[in-house]
Design an enzyme around this catalytic site. Structure first.
Site, PDB file in Angstrom:
ATOM      1  N   GLY A  46       0.834  -1.191   0.000  1.00  0.00           N
ATOM      2  CA  GLY A  46       0.000   0.000   0.000  1.00  0.00           C
ATOM      3  C   GLY A  46       0.869   1.241   0.000  1.00  0.00           C
ATOM      4  O   GLY A  46       2.007   1.208   0.493  1.00  0.00           O
ATOM      5  N   GLN A  51       3.136   9.883   1.224  1.00  0.00           N
ATOM      6  CA  GLN A  51       4.393   9.123   1.206  1.00  0.00           C
ATOM      7  C   GLN A  51       5.232   9.409  -0.036  1.00  0.00           C
ATOM      8  O   GLN A  51       6.389   9.004  -0.110  1.00  0.00           O
ATOM      9  CB  GLN A  51       4.115   7.617   1.295  1.00  0.00           C
ATOM     10  CG  GLN A  51       3.452   7.227   2.601  1.00  0.00           C
ATOM     11  CD  GLN A  51       3.248   5.734   2.673  1.00  0.00           C
ATOM     12  OE1 GLN A  51       2.268   5.223   2.172  1.00  0.00           O
ATOM     13  NE2 GLN A  51       4.182   5.021   3.292  1.00  0.00           N
ATOM     14  N   CYS A  94       5.631  -0.048   7.290  1.00  0.00           N
ATOM     15  CA  CYS A  94       5.303   1.168   6.549  1.00  0.00           C
ATOM     16  C   CYS A  94       6.509   1.527   5.695  1.00  0.00           C
ATOM     17  O   CYS A  94       7.632   1.546   6.214  1.00  0.00           O
ATOM     18  CB  CYS A  94       4.975   2.302   7.519  1.00  0.00           C
ATOM     19  SG  CYS A  94       4.529   3.841   6.697  1.00  0.00           S
ATOM     20  N   LEU A  95       6.282   1.796   4.428  1.00  0.00           N
ATOM     21  CA  LEU A  95       7.404   2.127   3.541  1.00  0.00           C
ATOM     22  C   LEU A  95       8.105   3.411   3.972  1.00  0.00           C
ATOM     23  O   LEU A  95       9.256   3.633   3.631  1.00  0.00           O
ATOM     24  CB  LEU A  95       6.922   2.249   2.084  1.00  0.00           C
ATOM     25  CG  LEU A  95       6.403   0.956   1.453  1.00  0.00           C
ATOM     26  CD1 LEU A  95       5.876   1.226   0.049  1.00  0.00           C
ATOM     27  CD2 LEU A  95       7.486  -0.113   1.434  1.00  0.00           C
ATOM     28  N   HIS A 135      -4.601   1.479   7.437  1.00  0.00           N
ATOM     29  CA  HIS A 135      -3.244   2.037   7.496  1.00  0.00           C
ATOM     30  C   HIS A 135      -3.086   3.190   6.496  1.00  0.00           C
ATOM     31  O   HIS A 135      -2.615   4.276   6.861  1.00  0.00           O
ATOM     32  CB  HIS A 135      -2.234   0.915   7.204  1.00  0.00           C
ATOM     33  CG  HIS A 135      -0.806   1.343   7.199  1.00  0.00           C
ATOM     34  ND1 HIS A 135       0.124   0.877   8.106  1.00  0.00           N
ATOM     35  CD2 HIS A 135      -0.121   2.197   6.391  1.00  0.00           C
ATOM     36  CE1 HIS A 135       1.297   1.442   7.855  1.00  0.00           C
ATOM     37  NE2 HIS A 135       1.178   2.234   6.810  1.00  0.00           N
ATOM     38  N   GLU A 136      -3.510   2.952   5.252  1.00  0.00           N
ATOM     39  CA  GLU A 136      -3.335   3.977   4.220  1.00  0.00           C
ATOM     40  C   GLU A 136      -4.263   5.167   4.454  1.00  0.00           C
ATOM     41  O   GLU A 136      -3.882   6.316   4.234  1.00  0.00           O
ATOM     42  CB  GLU A 136      -3.566   3.393   2.823  1.00  0.00           C
ATOM     43  CG  GLU A 136      -2.661   2.216   2.457  1.00  0.00           C
ATOM     44  CD  GLU A 136      -1.179   2.482   2.694  1.00  0.00           C
ATOM     45  OE1 GLU A 136      -0.748   3.643   2.595  1.00  0.00           O
ATOM     46  OE2 GLU A 136      -0.460   1.520   3.011  1.00  0.00           O
ATOM     47  N   HIS A 139      -2.770   7.634   6.764  1.00  0.00           N
ATOM     48  CA  HIS A 139      -1.786   8.540   6.153  1.00  0.00           C
ATOM     49  C   HIS A 139      -2.455   9.817   5.633  1.00  0.00           C
ATOM     50  O   HIS A 139      -1.856  10.893   5.674  1.00  0.00           O
ATOM     51  CB  HIS A 139      -1.072   7.848   4.988  1.00  0.00           C
ATOM     52  CG  HIS A 139       0.087   6.981   5.394  1.00  0.00           C
ATOM     53  ND1 HIS A 139       1.193   7.481   6.051  1.00  0.00           N
ATOM     54  CD2 HIS A 139       0.326   5.664   5.212  1.00  0.00           C
ATOM     55  CE1 HIS A 139       2.057   6.496   6.264  1.00  0.00           C
ATOM     56  NE2 HIS A 139       1.559   5.373   5.768  1.00  0.00           N
TER      57      HIS A 139
HETATM   58 ZN    ZN Z   1       2.471   3.581   5.894  1.00  0.00          ZN
END
Ligand code: ZN
Length: 155
Positions: A46, A51, A94-95, A135-136, A139
């Protein structure tokens, strides 16, 4: 294909609340394609607009591609319609916070409404898709997994 730079925590761009997208322009369509490329390359399941340094309410995800079962979904202006009472706790990465998985509690099911180039969709997700969606979505409101861990500790 073009890869975008992934914003790494701590970075103020990860803490701001994103703005709705008034219209899905060709530029937004290209952004979403680039976000998929960037997510698959990372590799992740995701990726949300902040991000990659953007402040629109957009995220992309694909829960199953690593297992050879791709289900790419791009969400513009997503809205959480319902969260189940059932909770589950699982490890999330998380990236933007590399190599720092954390145990986070989430609703086991989430009903999401979103827009894409084809129109408006509404679906209830469960399992790993439900976790990724929450999660997304976080953000887009400037929330990262560190914030979820701290909230749980404070309770
Ligand atoms: Zn994340």
């Amino acid at each position: 294909m073009s890869l975008l730079d992934i914003v790494i925590w701590p970075d103020a761009r990860l803490t701001r609340v994103c703005a709705p997208v008034p219209i899905i322009t060709p530029e937004i369509v290209r952004l979403m394609a680039d976000m998929f490329d960037t997510m698959y390359d990372a590799p992740g399941r995701g990726l949300a607009a902040p991000q990659v340094g953007r402040s629109e309410r957009i995220f992309v995800f694909d829960a199953g591609w690593k297992e050879g079962n791709p289900t790419p979904i791009a969400c513009v202006n997503p809205e959480i319609i319902a969260l189940s009472e059932d909770r589950l706790t699982g490890e999330e990465g998380c990236l933007s916070i590399p190599d720092t998985p954390m145990d986070i509690e989430r609703a086991a099911q989430v009903t999401l409404r979103w827009t894409d180039v084809e129109g408006t969709h509404e679906r209830t997700f469960s399992g790993s898709e439900a976790v990724i969606v929450q999660h997304e979505y976080d953000h887009l409101d400037g929330i990262v997994i560190y914030d979820r861990v701290e909230k749980d500790d404070a309770q």
